[in-house]
Design a protein around this motif. Structure first.
Motif, PDB file in Angstrom:
ATOM      1  N   ILE A 106       0.853  -1.195   0.000  1.00 50.42           N
ATOM      2  CA  ILE A 106       0.000   0.000   0.000  1.00 50.42           C
ATOM      3  C   ILE A 106       0.890   1.247   0.000  1.00 50.42           C
ATOM      4  O   ILE A 106       1.713   1.422   0.906  1.00 50.42           O
ATOM      5  N   PRO A 107       0.739   2.109  -1.022  1.00 47.30           N
ATOM      6  CA  PRO A 107       1.594   3.301  -1.050  1.00 47.30           C
ATOM      7  C   PRO A 107       1.211   4.320   0.018  1.00 47.30           C
ATOM      8  O   PRO A 107       0.023   4.587   0.231  1.00 47.30           O
ATOM      9  N   GLU A 233      -9.823  -1.164  -0.198  1.00 47.51           N
ATOM     10  CA  GLU A 233     -10.369  -2.450   0.264  1.00 47.51           C
ATOM     11  C   GLU A 233      -9.263  -3.292   0.896  1.00 47.51           C
ATOM     12  O   GLU A 233      -9.474  -3.981   1.887  1.00 47.51           O
ATOM     13  N   ARG A 234      -8.068  -3.199   0.331  1.00 48.80           N
ATOM     14  CA  ARG A 234      -6.948  -3.964   0.885  1.00 48.80           C
ATOM     15  C   ARG A 234      -6.580  -3.442   2.281  1.00 48.80           C
ATOM     16  O   ARG A 234      -6.363  -4.213   3.212  1.00 48.80           O
ATOM     17  N   ALA A 235      -6.536  -2.130   2.417  1.00 49.36           N
ATOM     18  CA  ALA A 235      -6.179  -1.543   3.717  1.00 49.36           C
ATOM     19  C   ALA A 235      -7.220  -1.938   4.771  1.00 49.36           C
ATOM     20  O   ALA A 235      -6.872  -2.361   5.879  1.00 49.36           O
ATOM     21  N   ALA A 236      -8.496  -1.823   4.427  1.00 48.79           N
ATOM     22  CA  ALA A 236      -9.555  -2.141   5.398  1.00 48.79           C
ATOM     23  C   ALA A 236      -9.515  -3.616   5.775  1.00 48.79           C
ATOM     24  O   ALA A 236      -9.706  -3.976   6.946  1.00 48.79           O
ATOM     25  N   THR A 237      -9.233  -4.473   4.810  1.00 50.92           N
ATOM     26  CA  THR A 237      -9.193  -5.913   5.081  1.00 50.92           C
ATOM     27  C   THR A 237      -7.982  -6.260   5.946  1.00 50.92           C
ATOM     28  O   THR A 237      -8.093  -7.030   6.908  1.00 50.92           O
ATOM     29  N   ILE A 248      -7.265   9.481   1.203  1.00 49.82           N
ATOM     30  CA  ILE A 248      -6.282   9.188   0.160  1.00 49.82           C
ATOM     31  C   ILE A 248      -5.750  10.500  -0.422  1.00 49.82           C
ATOM     32  O   ILE A 248      -6.532  11.376  -0.813  1.00 49.82           O
ATOM     33  N   LEU A 249      -4.429  10.625  -0.452  1.00 49.97           N
ATOM     34  CA  LEU A 249      -3.802  11.791  -1.088  1.00 49.97           C
ATOM     35  C   LEU A 249      -3.509  11.446  -2.549  1.00 49.97           C
ATOM     36  O   LEU A 249      -3.319  10.271  -2.887  1.00 49.97           O
ATOM     37  N   LEU A 256      -1.930   7.793  -2.539  1.00 50.93           N
ATOM     38  CA  LEU A 256      -1.157   7.473  -1.334  1.00 50.93           C
ATOM     39  C   LEU A 256      -2.119   7.427  -0.161  1.00 50.93           C
ATOM     40  O   LEU A 256      -2.945   8.346   0.013  1.00 50.93           O
ATOM     41  N   LEU A 257      -2.015   6.406   0.653  1.00 51.77           N
ATOM     42  CA  LEU A 257      -2.892   6.328   1.818  1.00 51.77           C
ATOM     43  C   LEU A 257      -2.430   7.328   2.880  1.00 51.77           C
ATOM     44  O   LEU A 257      -1.254   7.350   3.244  1.00 51.77           O
TER      45      LEU A 257
END
Ligand code: ADP
Ligand code: MG
Length: 289
Positions: A106-107, A233-237, A248-249, A256-257
């Motif tokens: 995740i960036p 979705e990946r971050a939340a999971t 998100i920037l 970028l998260l």
């Protein structure tokens, strides 16, 4: 089925009340009754070496608080929390969120967790300032690890400001971050429920580099493209979140998260997009209880 909606013992605003009442109303539509309560009943009491059960009669709890002692206790007593204790903790501290999500692809902006200081009379060394300066350049961003609504996010323009900020934040958990100039005054907020991105809005401010609605930014609906969807979705999971709002920037080389809010208000998102977030969350809760 009966649910408990818990709010912080001390923090009550129109936004927190709205959040609770909207969730209660949508759950009621699904035939589920709820009690909205303040988290002031000492739910984490240990008596005779045993945890006391102070929240009997509930099948689940929507934990709109961040009080880590009570969420730990309620979960230990077997209550299903939305969000779970560990997930709330991982989001509450911005440095912990970044550490958890590191190495997952995740960036994120270059982030330096601030050195923790336990000695009020200690001095910040020139080496510390040199290092932060050399890694991030100016302007850079400093944030309290625990903060929301843009209140404790600062832009630092030169060495003097950095030195003052280091002193000011010395005994407060904080971090330093690369300033993403391309995203100044602009970010994207995405709501993810049950691992699925369900709504997004672009937030824009002409007056401030921070794009929090609470600081006056305006919001417009944003289409969820594949990259935005995959990232959020990946971050939340990975963080095991039932519900969250992810900031998100928009950097030069893509998204970028910025941060993950386990207790994100959804009123602004509902108004901007017309999507019934409370209903989607209520459905997720019923399905997963
Ligand atoms: N590294 C950064 N570069 C540029 N802008 C940033 C950066 N970090 C935060 N911001 C801006 O500041 C806002 C608030 O920061 P955020 O980390 O989301 O804290 P809060 O929890 O207070 O909302 C963001 O929505 C974004 O507009
Ligand atoms: Mg934010």
């Amino acid at each position: 089925m009966k649910g408990l909606i818990l709010n912080n013992a001390y923090y009550e605003t129109p936004s927190t009340l709205y959040q609770s009442e909207r969730l209660a109303a949508e759950l009621s539509e699904l035939g589920v009754s709820t009690d909205i309560r303040k988290n002031d009943f000492f739910g984490a009491e240990i008596d005779g070496g045993k945890l006391k059960n102070t929240a009997r009669g509930y099948d689940f709890c929507i934990y709109l608080d961040k009080d880590k002692y009570v969420s730990y206790a309620l979960e230990k007593l077997g209550l299903r929390l939305f969000n779970r204790h560990d997930a709330i903790q991982a989001c509450d501290d911005k440095a912990v969120t970044a550490l958890r999500l590191a190495d997952s692809g995740i960036p994120m902006p270059l982030t330096l967790p601030g050195l923790l200081c336990y000695e009020p009379t200690a001095k910040v060394s020139a080496d510390t300032i040199d290092y932060i300066e050399s890694r991030l350049g100016y302007p850079m961003v400093a944030k309290h690890c625990f903060g929301s609504l843009g209140k404790f996010v600062y832009k630092i323009d030169d060495r003097r400001e950095l030195s003052d900020m280091c002193e000011k934040l010395r005994c407060v958990p904080h971090l330093f971050q690369k300033y993403i100039a391309e995203s100044a005054g602009r970010d994207i907020r995405v709501i993810v429920i049950g691992g699925r991105a369900v709504a997004a809005m672009e937030r824009k401010s002409d007056a401030d580099f921070r794009s929090n609605i609470e600081l006056g930014a305006s919001a417009t609906p944003k289409e969820l493209d594949g990259e935005l969807r995959a990232l959020t979705e990946r971050a939340a999971t990975l963080l095991n979140l039932d519900y969250c709002g992810i900031d998100i920037l928009c950097g030069r080389d893509g998204y970028l998260l910025c941060e993950v809010n386990s207790n994100a208000f959804f009123g602004g998102m509902e108004r901007a997009t017309g999507i019934n977030i409370a209903k989607l969350y209520a459905e997720h809760i019923v399905k997963n209880t």
